[in-house]
Every structure is written in C-alpha cells, then in structure tokens.
Write a protein that holds these residues in place. Structure first.
Motif, PDB file in Angstrom:
ATOM      1  N   MET A 171     -42.579   6.082  51.087  1.00  0.00           N
ATOM      2  CA  MET A 171     -41.802   5.368  50.082  1.00  0.00           C
ATOM      3  C   MET A 171     -40.377   5.101  50.544  1.00  0.00           C
ATOM      4  SD  MET A 171     -42.765   7.427  46.582  1.00  0.00           S
ATOM      5  CE  MET A 171     -44.360   7.265  45.779  1.00  0.00           C
ATOM      6  N   ASP A 211     -36.731   3.615  48.415  1.00  0.00           N
ATOM      7  CA  ASP A 211     -36.153   3.209  47.132  1.00  0.00           C
ATOM      8  C   ASP A 211     -35.059   2.163  47.320  1.00  0.00           C
ATOM      9  OD1 ASP A 211     -37.690   5.158  45.756  1.00  0.00           O
ATOM     10  OD2 ASP A 211     -36.206   6.689  46.275  1.00  0.00           O
ATOM     11  N   ARG A 242     -33.931   6.914  54.619  1.00  0.00           N
ATOM     12  CA  ARG A 242     -34.551   6.010  53.656  1.00  0.00           C
ATOM     13  C   ARG A 242     -35.974   6.408  53.276  1.00  0.00           C
ATOM     14  NH1 ARG A 242     -32.795   0.876  52.619  1.00  0.00           N
ATOM     15  NH2 ARG A 242     -30.811   0.241  53.533  1.00  0.00           N
ATOM     16  N   ASN A 283     -34.846  -1.928  39.513  1.00  0.00           N
ATOM     17  CA  ASN A 283     -34.924  -0.850  40.490  1.00  0.00           C
ATOM     18  C   ASN A 283     -36.334  -0.867  41.078  1.00  0.00           C
ATOM     19  OD1 ASN A 283     -32.288   0.596  39.815  1.00  0.00           O
ATOM     20  ND2 ASN A 283     -33.323   0.633  37.838  1.00  0.00           N
ATOM     21  N   TRP A 284     -36.494  -0.427  42.302  1.00  0.00           N
ATOM     22  CA  TRP A 284     -37.814  -0.497  42.907  1.00  0.00           C
ATOM     23  C   TRP A 284     -38.019   0.614  43.939  1.00  0.00           C
ATOM     24  CZ3 TRP A 284     -36.289  -1.252  47.869  1.00  0.00           C
ATOM     25  CH2 TRP A 284     -35.170  -2.070  48.102  1.00  0.00           C
ATOM     26  N   THR A 285     -39.284   0.903  44.144  1.00  0.00           N
ATOM     27  CA  THR A 285     -39.738   1.753  45.248  1.00  0.00           C
ATOM     28  C   THR A 285     -40.861   0.994  45.933  1.00  0.00           C
ATOM     29  OG1 THR A 285     -39.229   3.819  44.093  1.00  0.00           O
ATOM     30  CG2 THR A 285     -40.819   3.935  45.903  1.00  0.00           C
ATOM     31  N   MET A 331     -43.761   0.928  48.910  1.00  0.00           N
ATOM     32  CA  MET A 331     -44.511   2.048  49.464  1.00  0.00           C
ATOM     33  C   MET A 331     -45.813   1.595  50.114  1.00  0.00           C
ATOM     34  SD  MET A 331     -45.342   3.633  45.731  1.00  0.00           S
ATOM     35  CE  MET A 331     -46.575   2.886  44.637  1.00  0.00           C
TER      36      MET A 331
END
Length: 207
Positions: free
Chosen positions: A32, A34, A131, A98-100, A102
């Motif tokens: 992941m 972010d 990161r 906002n994001w992740t 992956m």
C-alpha cells in the motif's frame, strides 16, 4: 510452472455490469501507498505509483525464482475516502479525496520477502521505504458492481448503490470506498475502462 491469475481464481474479483452483488471478502494482504488529492493532477499520485509498482513486481519475480510459484500481478486497487461522501457521488471534488493505492499479494509472500523487495526498489527510488507498507485489509461483507466507462461517470452508479440498493437490502455502509482497476487506465480509452466498485457494509440494526 503454472502462472496463477487471481482475476480468474478469486471470487472477490467477480462483478457484473448493471448488477449489485453482496459478497463476503476474506482478509487480504496488500502492498500500500497513501496520499491525497486529485489523481489526475496531483504529482503525489504519480509518485505513489512509481513507488508501488516496483515493489509489487519484485515480489512476483522473487516468488517465481525463489519459491517456484509464479503469478500475474493483480490489478491495481484503491481505497478512497473524504470527510463528505458527496464528493464521490455528486460534487466529485477530487481535490478533497484521500486515497490508498495498493496491489494484492499472495498469502505465501513473507514479510522478509517484502522487506527485501523494498530494499531493492529503494536502490532506484529512495522514497520507497517511507511510502510503501504491507498491510492486511479486512473488509468482510461488501456490495460491488462492475462499472464500464470513465471514472467521472461513476457518480450515478455509486448513488444507486449508496442510496437505493444498500438501504433496501437492510445494510449500512462501513469502511472505505474501494475500486479495482481491471483496465490499465494509463493505456485504455475512458469509455472502455472496467472498474469494480466495492463498498463494505454491515447489517442494519433493527429499529
């Protein structure tokens, strides 16, 4: 050596256009990264991809070479959230997202293999260790559907999922909006993009 394609073997990658499906998603492990901001314009999003992909592919190659287990790197996925859900359905204000991002990894990949992949990727991109992380995502019961077309056209489908199907099924939303990119959005025309839209849910308590 047989190469596993998780898009064909995992039920959680199955979805149909125009239908909402309730399923139970098992805990899954991901590499992941972010970030925050509009993925179309924020340099942070490009930097996140440049950190994520090298680790994901180094894990695939290590699995093949060291363990004799080859697999297709699963499709890119993303968790998206904001203080207001309307930014996803009506306003679509991507600057507030906002994001992740992956990439799923098989259960036989060890943390030691992940740490070795990070070190190798950091040789070319020193920002990788700060990161990238390895984490298990537990979503449980979810509703998902297949969206075909531009990301900007997801709003209507999400509105029907959030405001019609989920309440009518006696469910409430929990967790973060989840997208699975079956198409490479860097090389695919917007009208041809295939994206699984997923929303974790829970049974609504009787009133």
């Amino acid at each position: 050596m047989t190469k596993i394609d998780f898009r064909r073997t995992l039920d959680s990658y199955r979805a149909g256009s125009g239908e909402f499906r309730v399923l139970d998603v098992p805990p899954m492990r991901y590499v992941m990264v972010d970030g925050r901001g509009d993925p179309n314009t924020a340099p942070e999003f490009t930097a996140a991809l440049e950190a994520l992909y090298p680790v994901a592919y180094k894990l695939k190659f290590a699995s093949k070479q060291d363990l004799g287990r080859d697999y297709v790197v699963p499709p890119l996925e993303g968790l998206w959230w904001s203080e207001r859900m309307e930014t996803f359905t009506s306003a679509r204000d991507k600057s507030r997202w906002n994001w992740t991002i992956m990439s799923m990894i098989p259960e036989w990949i060890t943390r030691e293999m992940f740490e070795a992949a990070v070190i190798k990727a950091a040789a070319k991109n020193p920002s990788v260790p700060d990161r990238v992380r390895l984490e298990t995502l537990t979503e449980g019961r979810c509703v998902q559907t297949l969206h075909i077309g531009s990301f900007d056209d997801e709003g209507e489908t999400l509105a029907r999922m959030h405001h019609d199907f989920i309440p009518a099924s006696g469910l409430t939303m929990t967790g973060r909006h989840h997208e699975i990119y079956l198409s490479d959005f860097r090389r695919t025309a917007p009208a041809e993009l295939r994206t699984i839209l997923r929303q974790p849910v829970t049974s609504r308590a009787p009133t």
